[in-house]
Design a protein around this motif. Structure first.
Motif, short mmCIF file in Angstrom:
data_model
loop_
_atom_site.label_atom_id
_atom_site.label_comp_id
_atom_site.label_asym_id
_atom_site.label_seq_id
_atom_site.Cartn_x
_atom_site.Cartn_y
_atom_site.Cartn_z
N ILE A 20 0.83 -1.20 0.00
CA ILE A 20 0.00 0.00 0.00
C ILE A 20 0.87 1.25 0.00
O ILE A 20 0.62 2.22 -0.74
CB ILE A 20 -0.95 -0.01 1.21
CG1 ILE A 20 -2.04 -1.07 1.01
CG2 ILE A 20 -1.58 1.36 1.41
CD1 ILE A 20 -2.95 -1.24 2.22
N ILE A 21 1.91 1.26 0.83
CA ILE A 21 2.79 2.43 0.92
C ILE A 21 3.52 2.65 -0.40
O ILE A 21 3.65 3.78 -0.89
CB ILE A 21 3.77 2.26 2.09
CG1 ILE A 21 3.02 2.30 3.42
CG2 ILE A 21 4.85 3.33 2.06
CD1 ILE A 21 3.84 1.88 4.61
N ILE A 22 4.01 1.56 -1.01
CA ILE A 22 4.70 1.68 -2.31
C ILE A 22 3.73 2.17 -3.37
O ILE A 22 4.06 3.06 -4.19
CB ILE A 22 5.31 0.32 -2.71
CG1 ILE A 22 6.46 -0.05 -1.77
CG2 ILE A 22 5.81 0.36 -4.15
CD1 ILE A 22 6.93 -1.48 -1.92
N GLY A 23 2.51 1.63 -3.38
CA GLY A 23 1.51 2.08 -4.34
C GLY A 23 1.20 3.55 -4.19
O GLY A 23 1.08 4.29 -5.18
N ALA A 24 1.07 4.02 -2.94
CA ALA A 24 0.81 5.43 -2.69
C ALA A 24 1.98 6.30 -3.15
O ALA A 24 1.78 7.40 -3.69
CB ALA A 24 0.54 5.66 -1.21
N ALA A 25 3.21 5.81 -2.96
CA ALA A 25 4.39 6.57 -3.36
C ALA A 25 4.50 6.71 -4.87
O ALA A 25 5.08 7.69 -5.37
CB ALA A 25 5.66 5.89 -2.82
N VAL A 26 3.93 5.76 -5.63
CA VAL A 26 3.92 5.86 -7.09
C VAL A 26 2.71 6.66 -7.57
O VAL A 26 2.79 7.41 -8.55
CB VAL A 26 3.91 4.44 -7.72
CG1 VAL A 26 3.78 4.51 -9.24
CG2 VAL A 26 5.19 3.70 -7.34
N LEU A 27 1.59 6.55 -6.87
CA LEU A 27 0.37 7.26 -7.28
C LEU A 27 0.47 8.76 -7.03
O LEU A 27 0.04 9.56 -7.86
CB LEU A 27 -0.83 6.68 -6.53
CG LEU A 27 -2.18 7.36 -6.77
CD1 LEU A 27 -2.65 7.10 -8.20
CD2 LEU A 27 -3.23 6.88 -5.77
N ASN A 28 1.03 9.15 -5.89
CA ASN A 28 1.04 10.57 -5.51
C ASN A 28 1.77 11.47 -6.51
O ASN A 28 1.27 12.56 -6.84
CB ASN A 28 1.62 10.73 -4.11
CG ASN A 28 0.73 10.13 -3.05
OD1 ASN A 28 -0.45 9.83 -3.31
ND2 ASN A 28 1.26 9.92 -1.85
N PRO A 29 2.96 11.09 -7.01
CA PRO A 29 3.58 11.95 -8.03
C PRO A 29 2.74 12.09 -9.29
O PRO A 29 2.71 13.16 -9.91
CB PRO A 29 4.91 11.21 -8.32
CG PRO A 29 5.19 10.42 -7.10
CD PRO A 29 3.85 9.99 -6.59
N PHE A 30 2.05 11.01 -9.66
CA PHE A 30 1.16 11.09 -10.82
C PHE A 30 0.06 12.12 -10.58
O PHE A 30 -0.23 12.95 -11.46
CB PHE A 30 0.56 9.72 -11.11
CG PHE A 30 -0.69 9.76 -11.94
CD1 PHE A 30 -0.67 10.21 -13.25
CD2 PHE A 30 -1.92 9.36 -11.40
CE1 PHE A 30 -1.84 10.25 -14.02
CE2 PHE A 30 -3.08 9.41 -12.14
CZ PHE A 30 -3.04 9.86 -13.46
N LEU A 31 -0.56 12.08 -9.39
CA LEU A 31 -1.61 13.06 -9.08
C LEU A 31 -1.06 14.48 -9.08
O LEU A 31 -1.73 15.42 -9.53
CB LEU A 31 -2.24 12.73 -7.72
CG LEU A 31 -3.04 11.43 -7.63
CD1 LEU A 31 -3.56 11.22 -6.21
CD2 LEU A 31 -4.20 11.42 -8.62
N LEU A 52 -7.48 6.20 3.34
CA LEU A 52 -6.40 7.04 3.87
C LEU A 52 -5.40 7.38 2.77
O LEU A 52 -5.07 8.55 2.57
CB LEU A 52 -5.71 6.32 5.03
CG LEU A 52 -4.57 7.07 5.71
CD1 LEU A 52 -5.10 8.28 6.45
CD2 LEU A 52 -3.81 6.16 6.67
N VAL A 53 -4.91 6.37 2.07
CA VAL A 53 -3.84 6.62 1.10
C VAL A 53 -4.35 7.33 -0.15
O VAL A 53 -3.58 8.02 -0.83
CB VAL A 53 -3.14 5.30 0.71
CG1 VAL A 53 -2.43 4.70 1.89
CG2 VAL A 53 -4.11 4.30 0.11
N VAL A 54 -5.63 7.20 -0.47
CA VAL A 54 -6.18 7.88 -1.65
C VAL A 54 -6.51 9.34 -1.34
O VAL A 54 -6.26 10.22 -2.16
CB VAL A 54 -7.43 7.13 -2.17
CG1 VAL A 54 -8.14 7.95 -3.25
CG2 VAL A 54 -7.03 5.78 -2.74
N THR A 55 -7.05 9.60 -0.15
CA THR A 55 -7.55 10.95 0.14
C THR A 55 -6.52 11.89 0.71
O THR A 55 -6.57 13.10 0.44
CB THR A 55 -8.73 10.87 1.13
OG1 THR A 55 -8.29 10.23 2.34
CG2 THR A 55 -9.90 10.09 0.54
N VAL A 56 -5.59 11.39 1.51
CA VAL A 56 -4.63 12.30 2.17
C VAL A 56 -3.83 13.13 1.16
O VAL A 56 -3.68 14.34 1.36
CB VAL A 56 -3.71 11.51 3.12
CG1 VAL A 56 -2.50 12.35 3.55
CG2 VAL A 56 -4.48 11.08 4.36
N PRO A 57 -3.30 12.53 0.08
CA PRO A 57 -2.57 13.38 -0.88
C PRO A 57 -3.43 14.48 -1.50
O PRO A 57 -2.89 15.50 -1.93
CB PRO A 57 -2.11 12.38 -1.96
CG PRO A 57 -2.09 11.06 -1.26
CD PRO A 57 -3.23 11.11 -0.29
#
Length: 433
Positions: A288-299, A343-348
Motif C-alpha cells: 500500500i505504501i509503495i503504491g501510494a508513493a507511485v500514485l502521488n507523483p502522478f496526481l 487514507l492513502v487515496v484521500t490524504v494526498p
C-alpha cells in the motif's frame, strides 16, 4: 486530453480496480505507473516505480510497522488479551452494561499493543462475545461494542494509520502517536458512556455483572500488569524522549516475546502463526505504501490536488466550510471503501487543501483517522462489522449495523469536540516538542 482529465480518469480507474477486488496497493501502483507513462513516457514511469519502491522499502522509519504488528500478534496468540479483558470486567462489570464496557476497555488496552483495528476486534471479540452471550446481553449491544471498540486500534498508538499518514505527509510519527492518546481515551470514554445509556434505557440489553471484591479486582489487575507495563514502557518511552518510535517498537516486541516465553504461553505452533501473520500483514501494508508513493507523483503531475484546493478556496466557504466538505467526503467514501484505501487515496488530495486553510497537520491527522474509524463501522462496507460477523456468525448483519449506530454517533460527537477544542489532540505533542 488534458493532464487534469487524465488525473480524473486515473481516480476513476482506481475505484474500478478496487471494486473488481484488486488489492489496494496494486491498484494504486497500476494507476500511478500507467498514468505517469501517459504523461511523461515509459522511462519516467519505470524510473519512478523503481526509485520509489526502493526508497520506501529501505525507509528506516517504516520498520516500526512489522515490529509493532509482531508485538500485537505475540500478545494475541499468547492469550494476554484475556487478562486485559478480565481486569477490565473486574473493575467496571458492576456498571450497567458492564461486560460491554469491559470489552471497550479491553479494546483500548489491546489497541496500545496491536495498532490494528481488525486485530483488536478479533482478539477481544473472541474473548468477550461468548461471555456477553452467556449473560444474555443484547446481540446488537454486544457486537456493536466490539465493532466500535475495535476501531480504537486505528487511533490509539501504535497506530498503523498514523504511520502511513506520517509517511504520506512527512510528519513526525512520534508526534502523531502522542496526538492519538487523549482523543483515544476520550473516544473510549464516550463508548462506555454510550453503553451505559443504552443499558439504563433498556436494562435487559446490558445487565449488571456480579459484585467483585476489591481483593479479586486487585488480583485481576496484577495478572494484566505485565502487559500493561510493556505498553507504558513503549509508549511512555516515546513521550519522555528516551527512545524513538522504532526503538519503542523493538523494545515492546522484545518485552512481549520475553514475557510470553517466561510464562510458557508461546509454543512453536503459536509462534509460527504470530510470525506468519506479521509477515503477511507487513507485506500488505508495504505494498500500500509503495503504491501510494507511485500514485502521488502522478496526481501531482495532473495538478488535480491543487486545482481542487483552488476550487474549494475560491468558493468562499472559509476554513470550517471546507473542513465540513472534507468530512462529508470521508463519510461518503466510508460507505464503500476500506479504511487504509481511503487514507492513502484521500490524504494526498485533502492534506494540501487543509494546510492552505491553516489547519495543523498533526490535528488533521487525528481528524482523518477518526473519520476513517467511522467508515469502519458504516454500511454497506464497514470492515469491523464484517470482522465481528465472522466471530458472531449467528447474529444477522442488520443487527450488528443497528448495534454500532449509537457508537457511530459517539464518534461524530468526539469529532465535534476535536474541532471545537483542537488542544485535545495537540496538548501532548506540543508539551513534548
Amino acid at each position: 486530453m488534458t493532464d487534469f482529465s487524465i488525473g480524473l480518469f486515473g481516480i476513476g480507474a482506481l475505484f474500478v480496480l478496487m471494486v473488481l477486488r484488486m488489492p489496494v496497493g496494486m491498484a494504486m501502483l497500476t494507476v500511478g505507473f500507467f498514468g505517469t507513462w501517459m504523461l511523461n513516457g515509459f522511462r519516467s514511469a519505470n524510473a519512478l516505480m523503481v526509485t520509489e519502491t526502493f526508497s520506501q522499502v529501505s525507509n528506516y522509519s517504516l520498520t516500526v510497522i512489522p515490529l509493532f504488528i509482531l508485538m500485537g500478534n505475540i500478545a494475541s496468540v499468547a492469550g494476554f488479551s484475556r487478562g486485559l479483558y478480565e481486569a477490565a470486567f473486574a473493575w467496571v462489570g458492576r456498571l450497567p452494561g458492564g461486560l460491554a464496557s469491559a470489552s471497550v476497555l479491553g479494546c483500548a488496552a489491546f489497541s496500545a499493543v496491536s495498532g490494528s483495528s481488525v486485530a483488536t476486534a478479533v482478539t477481544i471479540g473472541r474473548v468477550a462475545l461468548p461471555e456477553m452471550a452467556r449473560f444474555n446481553y443484547s446481540s446488537g449491544l454486544a457486537t456493536g461494542a466490539i465493532a466500535a471498540g475495535g476501531t480504537l486500534g486505528f487511533l490509539i498508538p501504535p497506530s498503523t494509520g498514523f504511520v502511513i499518514y506520517a509517511i504520506l505527509t512527512e510528519q513526525s510519527i512520534g508526534q502523531l502517536f502522542m496526538s492519538g492518546i487523549l482523543p483515544g481515551l476520550l473516544l473510549a470514554g464516550l463508548f462506555i458512556l454510550t453503553v451505559t445509556l443504552i443499558s439504563l434505557r433498556n436494562p435487559e440489553a446490558g445487565p449488571r455483572g456480579a459484585h467483585v471484591p476489591l481483593k479479586e479486582r486487585m488480583a485481576a489487575a496484577l495478572r494484566a500488569a505485565p502487559l500493561l507495563t510493556v505498553i507504558i514502557v513503549s509508549i511512555g518511552g516515546i513521550y519522555l524522549g528516551v527512545f524513538t518510535p522504532v526503538e519503542a517498537a523493538g523494545i515492546g516486541a522484545g518485552l512481549v516475546l520475553i514475557l510470553a516465553l517466561f510464562t510458557r504461553k508461546l509454543t512453536p505452533s503459536t509462534a509460527w502463526r504470530a510470525v506468519s501473520d506479521t509477515v503477511s500483514t507487513t507485506a500488505m501494508l508495504y505494498l500500500i505504501i509503495i503504491g501510494a508513493a507511485v500514485l502521488n507523483p502522478f496526481l501531482s503531475m495532473t495538478q488535480l490536488p491543487s486545482m481542487l484546493g483552488e476550487a474549494m478556496t475560491s468558493a468562499g466557504l472559509g476554513p470550517y466550510g471546507v473542513l465540513f466538505l472534507v468530512v462529508v467526503a470521508y463519510l461518503i467514501l466510508g460507505m464503500f471503501m476500506d479504511g487504509l484505501a481511503m487514507l492513502v487515496v484521500t490524504v494526498p488530495i485533502f492534506y494540501p487543501i487543509m494546510m492552505s486553510m491553516g489547519f495543523d497537520p498533526i490535528w488533521f491527522g487525528v481528524v482523518a483517522v477518526i473519520m476513517i474509524e467511522m467508515g469502519m463501522i458504516t454500511p454497506p462496507v464497514g470492515m469491523n462489522v464484517f470482522v465481528v460477523k465472522s466471530i458472531a456468525g449467528d447474529v444477522p448483519m442488520a443487527t450488528i449495523f443497528r448495534g454500532v449506530l449509537p457508537f457511530w454517533f459517539a464518534m461524530g460527537f468526539c469529532l465535534l469536540l476535536l474541532v471545537l477544542f483542537p488542544q485535545i489532540a495537540l496538548f501532548i505533542p506540543q508539551a513534548m516538542f
